[in-house]
Every structure is written in structure tokens, then in C-alpha cells.
Design a protein around this motif. Structure first.
Motif, short mmCIF file in Angstrom:
data_model
loop_
_atom_site.label_atom_id
_atom_site.label_comp_id
_atom_site.label_asym_id
_atom_site.label_seq_id
_atom_site.Cartn_x
_atom_site.Cartn_y
_atom_site.Cartn_z
N PRO A 192 18.15 2.07 3.47
CA PRO A 192 17.27 0.90 3.56
C PRO A 192 16.28 0.80 2.39
N LEU A 193 16.72 1.17 1.19
CA LEU A 193 15.81 1.19 0.05
C LEU A 193 15.47 -0.23 -0.40
N ASP A 194 14.17 -0.47 -0.64
CA ASP A 194 13.69 -1.77 -1.11
C ASP A 194 13.75 -1.84 -2.62
N VAL A 195 14.07 -3.01 -3.13
CA VAL A 195 13.96 -3.30 -4.55
C VAL A 195 12.70 -4.15 -4.71
N ASP A 196 11.58 -3.49 -5.00
CA ASP A 196 10.32 -4.21 -5.13
C ASP A 196 9.93 -4.48 -6.58
N THR A 197 10.47 -3.65 -7.49
CA THR A 197 10.13 -3.78 -8.91
C THR A 197 11.41 -3.60 -9.74
N PRO A 198 11.40 -4.02 -11.00
CA PRO A 198 12.55 -3.75 -11.87
C PRO A 198 12.89 -2.27 -11.96
N ALA A 199 11.87 -1.41 -11.89
CA ALA A 199 12.11 0.03 -11.94
C ALA A 199 12.92 0.50 -10.71
N ASP A 200 12.66 -0.10 -9.54
CA ASP A 200 13.42 0.24 -8.34
C ASP A 200 14.90 -0.10 -8.55
N LEU A 201 15.16 -1.24 -9.15
CA LEU A 201 16.55 -1.66 -9.38
C LEU A 201 17.23 -0.70 -10.35
N LEU A 202 16.52 -0.31 -11.41
CA LEU A 202 17.09 0.63 -12.36
C LEU A 202 17.44 1.96 -11.69
N ARG A 203 16.58 2.41 -10.77
CA ARG A 203 16.87 3.66 -10.05
C ARG A 203 18.13 3.52 -9.21
N LEU A 204 18.29 2.37 -8.55
CA LEU A 204 19.50 2.16 -7.73
C LEU A 204 20.72 2.21 -8.61
N VAL A 205 20.67 1.56 -9.76
CA VAL A 205 21.82 1.52 -10.65
C VAL A 205 22.14 2.91 -11.19
#
Length: 196
Positions: free
Chosen positions: A180-193
Motif C-alpha cells: 500500500p505504498l503512497d506516491v506522494d512525491t517524485p522521490a517516492d516514484l523513483l524509489r518504486l521504480v
């Protein structure tokens, strides 16, 4: 195919994404906007119909095959108003809705099917849990919707209802199927990728 009762899917995608810098519905992961990913998640989980609550950036949202866009002018009031608007948009014969947030792209269709199975087993409200903590998807049987009038306020959705009325809630462990990880910032998206 599957022997589960009809449940609608409700994707909440109206926010402005202030911390992200733009509406998260429009953010892409692996070349796919998060809003389309959320529609696909609900459809793959067996939900029909699928309604998508849109607000900020609604004019920029791509076509959403398989979904009904629900425009919500009062989206700045917060998640609670988007949830209530989405539920009110569903046809009268819909007995329950599975709710997901557009900024949680690692949820699994298996989790959707699990909360739907809990509903088929008699749950009025079913919530996916991860490490024992409630997350999404959340299934809300129609009988619980009137209760949200006093809970879904501001940036609160059904969380306080889940806390205050454990007698209504069936917890559905989903640790093994997504996150259930949130993408709140561009950094969060980079971590997911990078983690993916």
C-alpha cells in the motif's frame, strides 16, 4: 469465471498532488498514467462498474476505457467529499464498492478479489491489511455508506469509521500480494521504480 457478487470499483483521483507538484492521476509509472493503472487494477479485480472521481487536472486526464469519470467540483474539500461523491455516483443496484486511491500503484488485483470474497462471506466492510495495519483496498457495503456522513470529512475517508466500528469490519491479510505504498512525491516514484 469467478463466483463473487457484483461490487463496483471506486478510484479516488481528484486531488491536486500538492507535495508531488501536479495531480497524481496524471503521473506516469512505466509509461502508464496512475489513473489508468487504478482503473485496470479495479477491473482486473473483478469490479464493475468502475467509477473514477476526478477534480484537479480533470481536463488533462486521458480517456479511461472501462470506467465512468465522475467530475467533482468540490474536490478541494478533501478525500472525504470525493469518497461521498463517488459513492453517490454509483447505480442504485450496486450493493458494495471497493475503494482505492490513485497514488497507490502497487496494490494487487488479488487484494481486490480478497476483500470482495470477504463481502461474499457476509462482511459489511472489508479492509486489506499489511503487517496487521489497515490499508487499501477497502470494501464498503451499501449499508455502511450512510455512516460515512459523519466520518468522511476533510481529508478523512473511511479510516475513522474502521477504527470506531470494528464490529462492522473484517480484516483481510494481503501482505503477500502487493503493497500500500503512497506516491506522494517524485522521490517516492523513483524509489518504486528502483525497487521494482
Amino acid at each position: 469465471m469467478e463466483d463473487l457478487p457484483m461490487t463496483a470499483g471506486l478510484l479516488l483521483a481528484a486531488g491536486a498532488g500538492r507535495r508531488y507538484g501536479r495531480p497524481k492521476a496524471l503521473v506516469e509509472l512505466a509509461g502508464e498514467p496512475l489513473v489508468r493503472r487504478g482503473v485496470r487494477l479495479l477491473g482486473d479485480g473483478g469490479c464493475t462498474p468502475v467509477h473514477v472521481v476526478l477534480g484537479a487536472g480533470a481536463d488533462e486526464v486521458p480517456d479511461l476505457p472501462g470506467a465512468v469519470p465522475v467530475h467533482h467540483d468540490r474536490w478541494p474539500e478533501g478525500l472525504g467529499s470525493s469518497l461521498c461523491r463517488g459513492l453517490a455516483s454509483l447505480p442504485a443496484d450496486v450493493p458494495a464498492a471497493v475503494v482505492v486511491l490513485v497514488d497507490q500503484p502497487l496494490l494487487s488485483p488479488v487484494a481486490i478479489r480478497r476483500v470482495r470474497a470477504a463481502y461474499a462471506g457476509g462482511a459489511l466492510v472489508a479492509v486489506a491489511t499489511y503487517a496487521g495495519r489497515p490499508g487499501h483496498p477497502v470494501l464498503l457495503g451499501r449499508g455502511s455508506w450512510p455512516l460515512l456522513d459523519s466520518y468522511a470529512i476533510g481529508d478523512r475517508g473511511a479510516r475513522d469509521l474502521l477504527r470506531d466500528r470494528p464490529d462492522l469490519v473484517v480484516e483481510v491479510p494481503c501482505d503477500d500480494v502487493g503493497a500500500p505504498l503512497d506516491v506522494d512525491t517524485p522521490a517516492d516514484l523513483l524509489r518504486l521504480v528502483s525497487d521494482g
